[in-house]
Design an enzyme around this catalytic site. Structure first.
Site, PDB file in Angstrom:
ATOM      1  N   GLU A 173       0.854  -1.188   0.000  1.00 22.75           N
ATOM      2  CA  GLU A 173       0.000   0.000   0.000  1.00 22.75           C
ATOM      3  C   GLU A 173       0.887   1.234   0.000  1.00 22.75           C
ATOM      4  OE1 GLU A 173      -3.480   2.359   2.533  1.00 22.75           O
ATOM      5  OE2 GLU A 173      -2.716   0.424   3.259  1.00 22.75           O
ATOM      6  N   ASN A 231      -4.681   4.983  -2.370  1.00 23.98           N
ATOM      7  CA  ASN A 231      -5.897   5.469  -1.727  1.00 23.98           C
ATOM      8  C   ASN A 231      -6.645   6.449  -2.630  1.00 23.98           C
ATOM      9  OD1 ASN A 231      -5.917   4.281   1.056  1.00 23.98           O
ATOM     10  ND2 ASN A 231      -3.893   5.212   1.101  1.00 23.98           N
ATOM     11  N   GLU A 263      -7.914   1.864  -3.415  1.00 25.03           N
ATOM     12  CA  GLU A 263      -8.623   1.641  -2.158  1.00 25.03           C
ATOM     13  C   GLU A 263      -9.574   2.814  -1.922  1.00 25.03           C
ATOM     14  OE1 GLU A 263      -6.015   0.857   1.082  1.00 25.03           O
ATOM     15  OE2 GLU A 263      -5.036  -0.847   0.108  1.00 25.03           O
ATOM     16  N   ASP A 293     -12.001   0.212   1.508  1.00 23.15           N
ATOM     17  CA  ASP A 293     -11.067   0.452   2.604  1.00 23.15           C
ATOM     18  C   ASP A 293     -11.802   0.624   3.921  1.00 23.15           C
ATOM     19  OD1 ASP A 293      -8.592   0.783   3.747  1.00 23.15           O
ATOM     20  OD2 ASP A 293      -8.354   2.873   3.153  1.00 23.15           O
ATOM     21  N   GLU A 350      -5.963  -5.171   8.172  1.00 22.11           N
ATOM     22  CA  GLU A 350      -5.076  -4.054   8.495  1.00 22.11           C
ATOM     23  C   GLU A 350      -4.775  -4.044   9.998  1.00 22.11           C
ATOM     24  OE1 GLU A 350      -5.915  -0.274   5.967  1.00 22.11           O
ATOM     25  OE2 GLU A 350      -7.864  -0.989   6.651  1.00 22.11           O
TER      26      GLU A 350
END
Length: 404
Positions: A173, A231, A263, A293, A350
């Site tokens: 990420e 993101n 995401e 997310d 996560e």
């Protein structure tokens, strides 16, 4: 982490035995000073007199319980880091944690009584931030953040995503860090809220994507080909040019679309839902991945799974960190994994911050994971070295045995 950094702890408990136990435990861990309060009223008075570095707060007290103390602290703007203590079940403790954070208080976590050394030390090692660092979280001026975006000072760091069954690296990420020419690396807490408030989220996404595509090419020449997650605020899906711009970036890079995953955050507050869904579908038609997310929070709910063509589900860290000791989180996690399996979605946990949490989420069938136990976000050069070493998290060997 030595507790030397915690100079002043205030223990609040109406039970003299429990209070003295907590005081002695903190002293053995090296706390600079440990004070005592026998009820909520005394606690508030002592906080007014001298703000502690950390508050250990019992929930069950006569006259003014821990919940009331937290409510009063929020009204009086007493921003003291809190660890909630109670002999009740973890579901109730977690509910109080959530309440405190919604009130704006820095609640570090919750522990069951009687207080034990290892859980307290583990919690503080994972979440404690010294006061100096807390003060450094003040937001940067908007004009400076804008200049950083324009001058290329905001760079991606890469946090590995590993296959939980065997520890193999399966992606990364991209997380923004500001390389300030005078102040060094500035964390996202100081500038991301400013970017969101000013409506620059799309600009940040495109900056990260551009750098990520270039980095992917560099790594590919050295034999490393991994999916990169970027993101993307759902608010960005309202723009007419977004998908066209992304497709231009992709075609100019020669990076296969399957290696880029967006995401999507904040899906609950999209103004033009039809337009946002159209953008999301176009991204999927272009071969790009789409991940929901922070699933399990207020912004990512079951409803969103019926609205957007997701390929991946990222389980929020609030449902993962410390899960091995919280039965109610395990029950929720199991339900999410089963639902994702039926929907044929890849799952990512996560916030994995301990070997116990790693092993539990792996045994429950989650596909991928990321978190400090695996690796912290790192610059591109460090990431390549880390990936070449192919480290295996401590729990992986046990997981292989259990899953075989």
């Amino acid at each position: 982490m030595p507790m030397m950094d915690i100079q002043d702890i205030l223990v609040v408990d109406d039970s003299r035995v429990q209070r003295r136990h907590a005081v002695e435990l903190c002293q053995t861990l090296g706390a600079g000073s440990v004070r005592e309060a026998e009820d909520g009223t005394q606690c508030l008075a002592m906080v007014r007199q001298q703000t502690p570095s950390l508050l250990l707060l019992d929930l069950e007290m006569p006259r003014q319980d821990g919940v009331q103390v937290m409510q009063q602290m929020a009204k009086l703007e007493m921003a003291v880091p809190i660890v909630v203590l109670s002999s009740k079940d973890y579901l109730l403790i977690s509910t109080v944690e959530l309440m405190g954070r919604e009130l704006g208080l820095p609640v570090l976590g919750g522990l069951q009584k009687p207080l034990r050394r290892e859980p307290l030390l583990d919690l503080l090692q994972r979440v404690w931030t010294p006061r100096q660092a807390q003060q450094a979280l003040e937001h940067c001026p908007a004009q400076e953040v804008k200049a950083a975006l324009e001058n290329g000072q905001i760079l991606p760091y890469y946090q590995p995503k590993v296959q939980l069954s065997d520890g193999r690296i399966k992606g990364a990420e991209m997380l923004a860090r500001w390389h300030h020419p005078e102040h060094g690396v500035i964390g996202p807490g100081r500038f991301i809220p400013v970017i969101e408030q000013q409506g620059w989220a799309t600009e940040l996404t495109m900056l990260m994507l551009k750098q990520g595509l270039k980095q992917w090419q560099s790594w590919a020449r050295q034999g490393l080909r991994l999916p990169l997650s970027v993101n993307l605020s759902a608010l960005s899906l309202s723009g007419d040019e977004l998908v066209d711009e992304i497709e231009r970036y992709m075609s100019g890079s020669n990076v296969p679309a399957r290696y880029i995953i967006f995401e999507v955050t904040e899906t609950a507050i999209v103004d033009n839902l039809a337009h946002a869904i159209g953008c999301a579908v176009r991204l999927r038609l272009a071969g790009l991945g789409l991940s929901v997310d922070d699933f399990g929070t207020g912004f990512a709910t079951l409803q969103q799974l019926t609205r957007f063509p997701f390929t991946e589900l990222k389980i929020d860290q609030s449902l993962v960190t410390g899960i091995s000791g919280k039965p109610h989180l395990i029950a929720v996690f199991n339900s999410i994994i089963e639902m994702a399996r039926r929907l044929q979605l890849a799952t990512v946990a996560e916030g994995i911050e301990s070997p116990e949490d790693y092993q539990l989420v792996a045994e429950r069938g989650c596909h991928l994971g990321q978190g400090f136990h695996i690796a912290r976000p790192m610059p591109a050069a460090d990431f390549l070295a880390w990936a070449r070493q192919k480290p295996e998290p401590p729990a992986a060997a046990t997981i292989k045995e259990n899953l075989s």
